[in-house]
Design an enzyme around this catalytic site. Structure first.
Site, PDB file in Angstrom:
ATOM      1  N   ILE A 130      24.555 -68.572 -14.951  1.00  0.00           N
ATOM      2  CA  ILE A 130      25.088 -69.241 -16.138  1.00  0.00           C
ATOM      3  C   ILE A 130      25.671 -68.223 -17.115  1.00  0.00           C
ATOM      4  O   ILE A 130      26.764 -68.414 -17.653  1.00  0.00           O
ATOM      5  CB  ILE A 130      23.996 -70.090 -16.809  1.00  0.00           C
ATOM      6  CG1 ILE A 130      23.530 -71.191 -15.849  1.00  0.00           C
ATOM      7  CG2 ILE A 130      24.509 -70.701 -18.110  1.00  0.00           C
ATOM      8  CD1 ILE A 130      22.334 -71.970 -16.336  1.00  0.00           C
ATOM      9  N   ASP A 165      20.470 -57.409 -19.360  1.00  0.00           N
ATOM     10  CA  ASP A 165      19.899 -58.018 -18.157  1.00  0.00           C
ATOM     11  C   ASP A 165      19.457 -56.888 -17.233  1.00  0.00           C
ATOM     12  O   ASP A 165      20.306 -56.166 -16.684  1.00  0.00           O
ATOM     13  CB  ASP A 165      20.934 -58.901 -17.455  1.00  0.00           C
ATOM     14  CG  ASP A 165      20.339 -59.713 -16.314  1.00  0.00           C
ATOM     15  OD1 ASP A 165      19.374 -59.232 -15.686  1.00  0.00           O
ATOM     16  OD2 ASP A 165      20.822 -60.830 -16.058  1.00  0.00           O
ATOM     17  N   CYS A 222      20.281 -72.376 -24.875  1.00  0.00           N
ATOM     18  CA  CYS A 222      20.385 -73.499 -23.939  1.00  0.00           C
ATOM     19  C   CYS A 222      19.629 -73.180 -22.655  1.00  0.00           C
ATOM     20  O   CYS A 222      19.903 -73.767 -21.603  1.00  0.00           O
ATOM     21  CB  CYS A 222      21.848 -73.798 -23.611  1.00  0.00           C
ATOM     22  SG  CYS A 222      22.804 -74.405 -25.013  1.00  0.00           S
ATOM     23  N   ASP A 274      19.036 -76.177 -27.727  1.00  0.00           N
ATOM     24  CA  ASP A 274      18.990 -77.304 -26.806  1.00  0.00           C
ATOM     25  C   ASP A 274      17.606 -77.439 -26.177  1.00  0.00           C
ATOM     26  O   ASP A 274      17.322 -78.430 -25.504  1.00  0.00           O
ATOM     27  CB  ASP A 274      20.050 -77.119 -25.715  1.00  0.00           C
ATOM     28  CG  ASP A 274      20.185 -78.334 -24.813  1.00  0.00           C
ATOM     29  OD1 ASP A 274      20.265 -79.459 -25.354  1.00  0.00           O
ATOM     30  OD2 ASP A 274      20.197 -78.170 -23.575  1.00  0.00           O
ATOM     31  N   GLU A 287       8.348 -79.918 -25.427  1.00  0.00           N
ATOM     32  CA  GLU A 287       9.301 -80.997 -25.180  1.00  0.00           C
ATOM     33  C   GLU A 287       8.583 -82.187 -24.564  1.00  0.00           C
ATOM     34  O   GLU A 287       7.642 -81.995 -23.793  1.00  0.00           O
ATOM     35  CB  GLU A 287      10.428 -80.508 -24.262  1.00  0.00           C
ATOM     36  CG  GLU A 287      11.301 -79.443 -24.898  1.00  0.00           C
ATOM     37  CD  GLU A 287      12.483 -79.041 -24.002  1.00  0.00           C
ATOM     38  OE1 GLU A 287      12.664 -79.659 -22.929  1.00  0.00           O
ATOM     39  OE2 GLU A 287      13.220 -78.121 -24.388  1.00  0.00           O
ATOM     40  N   HIS A 319      17.849 -81.180 -25.029  1.00  0.00           N
ATOM     41  CA  HIS A 319      17.885 -80.587 -23.680  1.00  0.00           C
ATOM     42  C   HIS A 319      18.994 -81.232 -22.844  1.00  0.00           C
ATOM     43  O   HIS A 319      18.768 -81.791 -21.773  1.00  0.00           O
ATOM     44  CB  HIS A 319      16.532 -80.743 -22.975  1.00  0.00           C
ATOM     45  CG  HIS A 319      16.288 -79.685 -21.939  1.00  0.00           C
ATOM     46  ND1 HIS A 319      15.048 -79.172 -21.668  1.00  0.00           N
ATOM     47  CD2 HIS A 319      17.141 -79.029 -21.105  1.00  0.00           C
ATOM     48  CE1 HIS A 319      15.133 -78.264 -20.720  1.00  0.00           C
ATOM     49  NE2 HIS A 319      16.399 -78.161 -20.361  1.00  0.00           N
ATOM     50  N   LEU A 320      20.223 -81.065 -23.347  1.00  0.00           N
ATOM     51  CA  LEU A 320      21.391 -81.669 -22.703  1.00  0.00           C
ATOM     52  C   LEU A 320      22.148 -80.706 -21.801  1.00  0.00           C
ATOM     53  O   LEU A 320      23.206 -81.054 -21.284  1.00  0.00           O
ATOM     54  CB  LEU A 320      22.360 -82.194 -23.779  1.00  0.00           C
ATOM     55  CG  LEU A 320      21.840 -83.277 -24.718  1.00  0.00           C
ATOM     56  CD1 LEU A 320      22.916 -83.651 -25.726  1.00  0.00           C
ATOM     57  CD2 LEU A 320      21.398 -84.498 -23.930  1.00  0.00           C
ATOM     58  N   GLY A 321      21.617 -79.497 -21.601  1.00  0.00           N
ATOM     59  CA  GLY A 321      22.368 -78.478 -20.869  1.00  0.00           C
ATOM     60  C   GLY A 321      22.909 -78.943 -19.537  1.00  0.00           C
ATOM     61  O   GLY A 321      24.025 -78.612 -19.156  1.00  0.00           O
ATOM     62  N   ALA A 322      22.111 -79.722 -18.802  1.00  0.00           N
ATOM     63  CA  ALA A 322      22.538 -80.182 -17.480  1.00  0.00           C
ATOM     64  C   ALA A 322      22.987 -81.632 -17.491  1.00  0.00           C
ATOM     65  O   ALA A 322      23.164 -82.237 -16.433  1.00  0.00           O
ATOM     66  CB  ALA A 322      21.394 -80.001 -16.485  1.00  0.00           C
TER      67      ALA A 322
END
Length: 517
Positions: A143, A162, A221, A247, A252, A270-273
């Site tokens: 991502i 990273d 996100c 997000d 949750e 939590h709309l990422g997907a």
């Protein structure tokens, strides 16, 4: 889950039941009837549920990226493969992060609310441009790399933290790989794209947030728990953090949260997907991956064992069967005093994916000590026993078209066995502890070490005959005439402890080990 997942299972001949909305008690009551379990994020699969699922459950497929609702170590210990679909919703989640960047930069939610209230506060909402700003990515995998690509299209500069990002990959993505402190110091916007692990939990801690540039804007996100929510609230209220778009949350569903109502905060549930395309993609992918595993042995996107494509699986299957038998053989003969394991491949075997072969060796070896071992949990058992495991790939000319060898280190020295495939299918032992043999590894066998002397074979046959044990095949080898000899005897009947003791008393016998495969 999108109904196309169930359709794919049925098309491939797998019976599937769709049971949304089960309580934990209902879930545990039925899970033992299934070979596979496909879930979304709302289903929690803990150790207790897995105990109810074994020994039948073989695979858990998560339609999505995060597996934090699945106890992966517990699944591994129980020999259950855990798969996810890391690519199915990557674009959707990345686009949501970009949308959050725009919303933060131009204060879109607050401006919308104000305008619809009839206020027309044009001078209140003075935003900032994304162009020319520095975006800091914490995590630059599937991502994060898509976000980097989109950010470049917006003429943003991108820095990334990273530990798994190689310099070559960073160059390919056009990002500047930096340490976390440098990212915090340089970034105008920060976007998180890392899983929630013991190493990443609270990565934006109070101390980390204090190191950020004044006026920074933060997007998450990825996973709740990556940010210290209390410290984020303080940063927003003080103005050090100009805005945050979340997000995901530590708890949750987040129907209540101390952050709610904080100035310059944007929240989504939590709309990422949550796009039609992503829902379809992850459903299709999890069904295809699980079907490949259950029908063909293919392993794709597993989080607790090496991958093995559906195309590789048929070719590797006989090698894995050979490797498992070699591991089981050396485990039974060498006993518990094994300190290291080396797996070697030569000839045609050297051209294959070696990880499944090593996994099969360990499954056979660890199966000597436990009847619940398979390729998933065998490496864990080996690690718990402190075994040093290494792989060796030879590209030299060999006597056999293909060869797999297993060497274990013991207090008495190294012990090596080797096998080959006849016709690329039939497993055949060709070397046992330095003695050349030609033996099929059958379900019941006896391994005998004795002094090479006349009459031994007759005495052995007579003893087995008196015990009512029929000999299927008889394979012999020796180091030299009159020296140490080896017999591998395949039998049709079980070898009792009493018969084993009788065989050990035969003249010249040094070792007797009943074998099962």
């Amino acid at each position: 889950m999108d109904p196309r997942a169930a359709a794919i299972f049925r098309e491939r001949g797998i019976q599937v039941d769709e049971k949304p909305g089960l309580t934990p008690e209902e879930f545990k009551a039925i899970i033992g009837d299934y070979d596979g379990l496909a879930v979304r994020s709302s289903t929690r699969v803990n150790a207790e549920a897995m105990d109810a699922a074994i020994p039948r459950l073989k695979v858990i497929g998560r339609a999505g990226i995060g597996v934090d609702t699945i106890d992966v170590p517990a699944a591994t210990a129980r020999g259950i493969v855990v798969m996810n679909t890391p690519f199915g919703n990557s674009i959707t989640t990345a686009e949501h992060a970009i949308a959050m960047l725009f919303a933060l930069a131009r204060e879109i939610p607050a401006a919308d609310q104000s305008t619809q209230a009839g206020k027309w506060e044009k001078n209140r909402f003075m935003g900032v441009e994304l162009s020319g700003k520095t975006l800091g990515l914490i995590g630059c995998g599937n991502i994060g790399s898509i976000v980097a690509d989109r950010a470049h299209g917006l003429k943003m500069k991108v820095v990334a933290y990273d530990p798994f990002l190689s310099p070559e990959r960073a160059l390919e993505l056009g990002v500047d790989k930096v340490e976390l402190d440098e990212l915090l110091r340089r970034a105008d916007f920060i976007s998180l794209h890392t899983p929630l692990t013991d190493q990443t939990r609270g990565i934006l801690s109070r101390e980390a947030l204090a190191k950020t540039k004044p006026g920074v804007r933060i997007v998450n996100c990825a996973r709740g728990g990556l940010i210290d929510e209390a410290a984020l609230k303080e940063g927003l209220e003080s103005g050090h953090i100009a805005g945050a778009a979340l997000d995901v949350f530590m708890q949750e569903p987040a129907k209540e949260n101390p952050l709610f109502g904080t100035p310059n905060l944007i929240c989504t549930p939590h709309l990422g997907a949550s796009t039609n395309e992503a829902q379809v993609n992850v459903a299709i992918q999890v069904a295809e991956q699980m079907a490949d595993f259950l029908l063909l042995g293919g392993i794709t996107n597993a989080v607790n064992m090496p991958s093995l494509s559906a195309e590789e699986a048929p070719r590797l299957k006989p090698y894995m069967a050979l490797a498992e038998k070699l591991g089981r053989l050396v485990g039974q003969v060498a006993g518990a005093d094994i300190r290291s394991v080396a797996v070697e491949v030569e000839g045609a075997a050297a051209e294959l994916n070696m990880k499944p072969i090593t996994g099969a060796v360990l499954a056979g070896l660890m199966g000597t000590y436990s009847d619940t071992v398979n390729m998933v949990n065998a490496p864990v058992y080996a690690k718990e026993r402190g075994l040093d495991v290494k792989e060796v790939r030879h590209e030299r000319e060999v006597d056999y078209h293909t060869l797999v060898a297993v060497t274990v280190g013991t207090a008495e020295g190294d012990k090596r066995v080797a096998g080959t495939l006849f016709g690329n299918r039939a497993a055949r032992l060709v070397d046992i502890f330095g003695v050349a043999v030609e033996a099929d590894l059958t379900p019941r066998m006896i391994y005998i070490v004795n002094t090479d002397a006349p009459g031994f074979i007759g005495s052995l046959g007579t003893t087995l005959g008196k015990a009512g044990v029929n000999i299927a095949t008889f394979n012999l080898g020796r180091r030299k005439a009159g020296g140490e000899a080896v017999a591998l005897v395949a039998v049709d009947d079980p070898i009792t402890p009493e018969l084993t003791e009788e065989l050990r008393k035969l003249p010249g016998v040094r070792q007797v080990v009943p074998l099962t495969f």
